[in-house]
Write a protein that holds these residues in place. Sequence first.
Motif, PDB file in Angstrom:
ATOM      1  N   HIS A  68       0.847  -1.190   0.000  1.00 34.53           N
ATOM      2  CA  HIS A  68       0.000   0.000   0.000  1.00 34.53           C
ATOM      3  C   HIS A  68       0.885   1.244   0.000  1.00 34.53           C
ATOM      4  O   HIS A  68       1.949   1.249   0.621  1.00 34.53           O
ATOM      5  CB  HIS A  68      -0.885   0.065   1.249  1.00 34.53           C
ATOM      6  N   LEU A  69       0.411   2.264  -0.672  1.00 34.15           N
ATOM      7  CA  LEU A  69       1.063   3.571  -0.643  1.00 34.15           C
ATOM      8  C   LEU A  69       0.068   4.602  -0.141  1.00 34.15           C
ATOM      9  O   LEU A  69      -1.106   4.566  -0.511  1.00 34.15           O
ATOM     10  CB  LEU A  69       1.548   3.966  -2.039  1.00 34.15           C
ATOM     11  N   ASP A  70       0.527   5.505   0.684  1.00 31.42           N
ATOM     12  CA  ASP A  70      -0.315   6.558   1.220  1.00 31.42           C
ATOM     13  C   ASP A  70       0.160   7.892   0.641  1.00 31.42           C
ATOM     14  O   ASP A  70       1.183   8.423   1.055  1.00 31.42           O
ATOM     15  CB  ASP A  70      -0.208   6.569   2.747  1.00 31.42           C
ATOM     16  N   PRO A  71      -0.574   8.448  -0.345  1.00 28.99           N
ATOM     17  CA  PRO A  71      -0.144   9.690  -0.985  1.00 28.99           C
ATOM     18  C   PRO A  71      -0.290  10.923  -0.092  1.00 28.99           C
ATOM     19  O   PRO A  71       0.377  11.926  -0.311  1.00 28.99           O
ATOM     20  CB  PRO A  71      -1.043   9.798  -2.210  1.00 28.99           C
ATOM     21  N   VAL A  72      -1.121  10.860   0.925  1.00 29.01           N
ATOM     22  CA  VAL A  72      -1.315  12.004   1.808  1.00 29.01           C
ATOM     23  C   VAL A  72      -0.089  12.211   2.692  1.00 29.01           C
ATOM     24  O   VAL A  72       0.404  13.328   2.849  1.00 29.01           O
ATOM     25  CB  VAL A  72      -2.585  11.824   2.670  1.00 29.01           C
ATOM     26  N   PHE A  73       0.425  11.117   3.261  1.00 27.46           N
ATOM     27  CA  PHE A  73       1.551  11.209   4.176  1.00 27.46           C
ATOM     28  C   PHE A  73       2.868  10.717   3.562  1.00 27.46           C
ATOM     29  O   PHE A  73       3.879  10.624   4.253  1.00 27.46           O
ATOM     30  CB  PHE A  73       1.262  10.426   5.459  1.00 27.46           C
ATOM     31  N   SER A  74       2.861  10.398   2.272  1.00 27.47           N
ATOM     32  CA  SER A  74       4.059   9.906   1.558  1.00 27.47           C
ATOM     33  C   SER A  74       4.728   8.779   2.330  1.00 27.47           C
ATOM     34  O   SER A  74       5.848   8.895   2.819  1.00 27.47           O
ATOM     35  CB  SER A  74       5.062  11.039   1.329  1.00 27.47           C
ATOM     36  N   ARG A  75       4.039   7.652   2.409  1.00 29.04           N
ATOM     37  CA  ARG A  75       4.569   6.517   3.148  1.00 29.04           C
ATOM     38  C   ARG A  75       4.140   5.213   2.496  1.00 29.04           C
ATOM     39  O   ARG A  75       3.206   5.194   1.696  1.00 29.04           O
ATOM     40  CB  ARG A  75       4.141   6.580   4.611  1.00 29.04           C
ATOM     41  N   ALA A  76       4.846   4.142   2.865  1.00 27.59           N
ATOM     42  CA  ALA A  76       4.571   2.817   2.304  1.00 27.59           C
ATOM     43  C   ALA A  76       4.251   1.842   3.428  1.00 27.59           C
ATOM     44  O   ALA A  76       4.779   1.956   4.532  1.00 27.59           O
ATOM     45  CB  ALA A  76       5.775   2.315   1.522  1.00 27.59           C
ATOM     46  N   CYS A  77       3.403   0.876   3.107  1.00 27.68           N
ATOM     47  CA  CYS A  77       3.013  -0.185   4.034  1.00 27.68           C
ATOM     48  C   CYS A  77       3.362  -1.518   3.394  1.00 27.68           C
ATOM     49  O   CYS A  77       3.395  -1.642   2.164  1.00 27.68           O
ATOM     50  CB  CYS A  77       1.519  -0.084   4.301  1.00 27.68           C
ATOM     51  N   PHE A  78       3.566  -2.542   4.203  1.00 25.55           N
ATOM     52  CA  PHE A  78       4.032  -3.834   3.710  1.00 25.55           C
ATOM     53  C   PHE A  78       3.101  -4.975   4.103  1.00 25.55           C
ATOM     54  O   PHE A  78       3.404  -6.130   3.878  1.00 25.55           O
ATOM     55  CB  PHE A  78       5.447  -4.089   4.244  1.00 25.55           C
ATOM     56  N   TRP A 122       4.567   1.599   9.031  1.00 22.40           N
ATOM     57  CA  TRP A 122       4.734   2.392   7.824  1.00 22.40           C
ATOM     58  C   TRP A 122       6.172   2.867   7.714  1.00 22.40           C
ATOM     59  O   TRP A 122       6.843   3.073   8.711  1.00 22.40           O
ATOM     60  CB  TRP A 122       3.835   3.622   7.859  1.00 22.40           C
ATOM     61  N   CYS A 123       6.616   3.088   6.498  1.00 25.68           N
ATOM     62  CA  CYS A 123       7.912   3.713   6.238  1.00 25.68           C
ATOM     63  C   CYS A 123       7.635   5.031   5.521  1.00 25.68           C
ATOM     64  O   CYS A 123       7.024   5.042   4.447  1.00 25.68           O
ATOM     65  CB  CYS A 123       8.775   2.809   5.368  1.00 25.68           C
ATOM     66  N   THR A 124       8.063   6.133   6.121  1.00 23.96           N
ATOM     67  CA  THR A 124       7.836   7.435   5.503  1.00 23.96           C
ATOM     68  C   THR A 124       8.893   7.724   4.448  1.00 23.96           C
ATOM     69  O   THR A 124       9.999   7.189   4.491  1.00 23.96           O
ATOM     70  CB  THR A 124       7.838   8.556   6.555  1.00 23.96           C
ATOM     71  N   GLN A 168      -2.170  -0.728  -3.969  1.00 25.32           N
ATOM     72  CA  GLN A 168      -3.276   0.046  -3.420  1.00 25.32           C
ATOM     73  C   GLN A 168      -2.787   1.391  -2.921  1.00 25.32           C
ATOM     74  O   GLN A 168      -1.817   1.474  -2.195  1.00 25.32           O
ATOM     75  CB  GLN A 168      -3.933  -0.728  -2.286  1.00 25.32           C
ATOM     76  N   LEU A 169      -3.483   2.421  -3.330  1.00 26.32           N
ATOM     77  CA  LEU A 169      -3.219   3.764  -2.815  1.00 26.32           C
ATOM     78  C   LEU A 169      -4.219   4.026  -1.697  1.00 26.32           C
ATOM     79  O   LEU A 169      -5.419   3.960  -1.909  1.00 26.32           O
ATOM     80  CB  LEU A 169      -3.371   4.811  -3.919  1.00 26.32           C
ATOM     81  N   GLU A 170      -3.698   4.266  -0.503  1.00 24.90           N
ATOM     82  CA  GLU A 170      -4.543   4.534   0.662  1.00 24.90           C
ATOM     83  C   GLU A 170      -4.805   6.016   0.747  1.00 24.90           C
ATOM     84  O   GLU A 170      -3.873   6.813   0.754  1.00 24.90           O
ATOM     85  CB  GLU A 170      -3.856   4.066   1.943  1.00 24.90           C
ATOM     86  N   LEU A 171      -6.038   6.391   0.823  1.00 18.71           N
ATOM     87  CA  LEU A 171      -6.385   7.803   0.998  1.00 18.71           C
ATOM     88  C   LEU A 171      -6.971   7.954   2.396  1.00 18.71           C
ATOM     89  O   LEU A 171      -8.119   7.633   2.644  1.00 18.71           O
ATOM     90  CB  LEU A 171      -7.393   8.241  -0.057  1.00 18.71           C
ATOM     91  N   ASN A 172      -6.117   8.386   3.320  1.00 15.87           N
ATOM     92  CA  ASN A 172      -6.534   8.511   4.726  1.00 15.87           C
ATOM     93  C   ASN A 172      -7.027   9.890   5.021  1.00 15.87           C
ATOM     94  O   ASN A 172      -6.520  10.867   4.734  1.00 15.87           O
ATOM     95  CB  ASN A 172      -5.375   8.160   5.654  1.00 15.87           C
TER      96      ASN A 172
END
Length: 123
Positions: free
Chosen positions: A76-86, A96-98, A119-123
Motif C-alpha cells: 500500500h502507498l499513502d499519498p497524503v503522508f508519503s509513506r509505504a506499508c508492507f 509504515w515507512c515514511t 493500493q493507494l490509501e487515501l486517509n
Amino acid sequence: MVISVNGEKGLVLVNIRDIHFMQCDKRQKNVLFHTADEIFNFNGTLSYWIEVLNQQGYRFKLCDRTAAVNMDNITHLDPVFSRACFEQEVGPHTKWCTMSRAKYKAIMDELIIKNPQIQLELN
C-alpha cells in the motif's frame, strides 16, 4: 539469502525477503532492518547495505535521506503522508515507512508500472 545478527537473542538468521525497510540509526552508527515483527541492528551504512543487497538481486530503493524500502514488499502507498506499508491489511498497528515527497513520487510511478494492483490509501 539470509544474514545473521549477533545481538541480544544471540545469532539470528534473517531472510532478506522478510526485510520491509532499512533505516539509519545515527546514534548507534548502524542500520536498522525492519521486518513485520522485529527490528535488527547491522553495522555499516545505509548506502553500503542498499548496494550489497541490490547486487544480490533484491530491489531496495532510497526513499529519503535515512531510509530505503524493499520494493518487492510494498502493498500500500499513502499519498497524503508519503509513506509505504508492507502488510495486506492496513490497521491501527500497521508499520509504515515514511518517504520524501520526491522519492515517494518516483517509487509510486515505478510500482504502478510493475504492479497495477498496488493500493493507494487515501486517509
